[in-house]
Design a protein around this motif. Structure first.
Motif, PDB file in Angstrom:
ATOM      1  N   ARG A 145       0.846  -1.194   0.000  1.00  0.00           N
ATOM      2  CA  ARG A 145       0.000   0.000   0.000  1.00  0.00           C
ATOM      3  C   ARG A 145       0.878   1.239   0.000  1.00  0.00           C
ATOM      4  NH1 ARG A 145      -5.203   0.042   0.697  1.00  0.00           N
ATOM      5  NH2 ARG A 145      -5.322   1.763   2.164  1.00  0.00           N
ATOM      6  N   TRP A 187      -4.944   6.706  -0.205  1.00  0.00           N
ATOM      7  CA  TRP A 187      -4.338   5.391  -0.031  1.00  0.00           C
ATOM      8  C   TRP A 187      -4.599   4.548  -1.262  1.00  0.00           C
ATOM      9  CZ3 TRP A 187      -1.473   4.247   4.248  1.00  0.00           C
ATOM     10  CH2 TRP A 187      -1.547   5.165   5.293  1.00  0.00           C
ATOM     11  N   TYR A 188      -3.559   3.880  -1.750  1.00  0.00           N
ATOM     12  CA  TYR A 188      -3.663   3.039  -2.935  1.00  0.00           C
ATOM     13  C   TYR A 188      -3.069   1.665  -2.644  1.00  0.00           C
ATOM     14  CZ  TYR A 188      -4.279   7.497  -5.344  1.00  0.00           C
ATOM     15  OH  TYR A 188      -4.722   8.725  -5.744  1.00  0.00           O
ATOM     16  N   GLY A 189      -3.734   0.635  -3.110  1.00  0.00           N
ATOM     17  CA  GLY A 189      -3.146  -0.694  -3.136  1.00  0.00           C
ATOM     18  C   GLY A 189      -2.397  -0.828  -4.447  1.00  0.00           C
ATOM     19  N   ARG A 197     -12.452  -0.494  -6.823  1.00  0.00           N
ATOM     20  CA  ARG A 197     -13.125  -1.750  -6.479  1.00  0.00           C
ATOM     21  C   ARG A 197     -13.997  -1.523  -5.247  1.00  0.00           C
ATOM     22  NH1 ARG A 197     -12.137  -5.895  -3.050  1.00  0.00           N
ATOM     23  NH2 ARG A 197     -10.165  -5.020  -2.371  1.00  0.00           N
ATOM     24  N   TRP A 210     -16.046  -2.807  -2.002  1.00  0.00           N
ATOM     25  CA  TRP A 210     -15.904  -3.919  -1.073  1.00  0.00           C
ATOM     26  C   TRP A 210     -16.956  -3.812   0.021  1.00  0.00           C
ATOM     27  CZ3 TRP A 210     -15.079  -2.441   3.937  1.00  0.00           C
ATOM     28  CH2 TRP A 210     -14.546  -1.176   4.137  1.00  0.00           C
ATOM     29  N   GLU A 230     -12.075   0.906  -2.868  1.00  0.00           N
ATOM     30  CA  GLU A 230     -10.620   0.841  -2.769  1.00  0.00           C
ATOM     31  C   GLU A 230     -10.025   1.177  -4.121  1.00  0.00           C
ATOM     32  OE1 GLU A 230      -6.996  -2.124  -1.430  1.00  0.00           O
ATOM     33  OE2 GLU A 230      -9.020  -2.902  -1.512  1.00  0.00           O
ATOM     34  N   GLU A 235      -6.999   0.710  -6.530  1.00  0.00           N
ATOM     35  CA  GLU A 235      -5.900  -0.215  -6.759  1.00  0.00           C
ATOM     36  C   GLU A 235      -5.166   0.183  -8.034  1.00  0.00           C
ATOM     37  OE1 GLU A 235      -7.759  -4.048  -7.021  1.00  0.00           O
ATOM     38  OE2 GLU A 235      -7.829  -4.277  -4.848  1.00  0.00           O
TER      39      GLU A 235
END
Length: 165
Positions: free
Chosen positions: A30, A52-54, A84, A86, A95, A97
């Motif tokens: 992350r 925040w990024y995955g 995405r 969730w 989220e 990504e």
């Protein structure tokens, strides 16, 4: 639909490498990306909101990322953005990504050392691909990036040469 995005931020979790059932290597971590600005009224730096990024890096990029990147380091990430949805225990969220196409350290805040990796070959009967920087592929000067025929030329020679335009 995918959008290309480039972010700069700090690695917030230790990169975790896994091998998928298909045999593909993937490294995930992350990244926290925030803004900072100077507030003239208070004469102090003020932190803005953090995104925040995955990040997922596949195959060779994933292998190199697992060996090169560590929690807390500042990085530049370019890749395809996916949002995405969730749901977990009645909570819902989105989220962001990034499937990374390129990764690297942010050299504004430190130094990094590049080390070329060699491609692996599939089986014992196959020959590995030739290294483009090996002796056999370099020019007479030994410089793989030198144009052919410039082995003996110096910068002084090039400066005095006539330009074709």
């Amino acid at each position: 639909m995918t959008d290309t995005i480039t972010i700069v931020g700090n690695i917030a979790t230790a990169p975790e490498q896994k091998v998928l059932p298909s045999g593909v290597c993937v490294t995930r971590f992350r990244v926290a990306s925030g803004t900072r600005r100077f507030d003239r009224q208070s004469s102090a730096w003020v932190d803005g909101p953090t995104n925040w990024y995955g990040v997922s890096a596949f195959r060779g990029l994933g292998e190199n990322a697992a060996r090169s990147l560590h929690k807390g380091e500042r990085v530049v990430v370019t890749g395809r953005l996916r949002l995405r949805a969730w749901e977990n225990d009645g909570k819902r969220g989105m989220e962001a990504e990034i499937d990374a196409d390129a990764l690297g350290h942010d050299l504004m805040f430190g130094v990094s050392r590049y080390e070329r990796t060699h491609a692996k070959h599939a089986g014992p009967d196959e020959q590995p691909a030739p290294d483009p920087l090996s002796e056999s592929t370099t020019g007479e000067s030994g410089d793989a990036w030198a144009p052919p025929g410039l082995a003996e030329a110096s910068f002084g020679d090039l400066a005095s040469a006539e330009t074709p335009y």
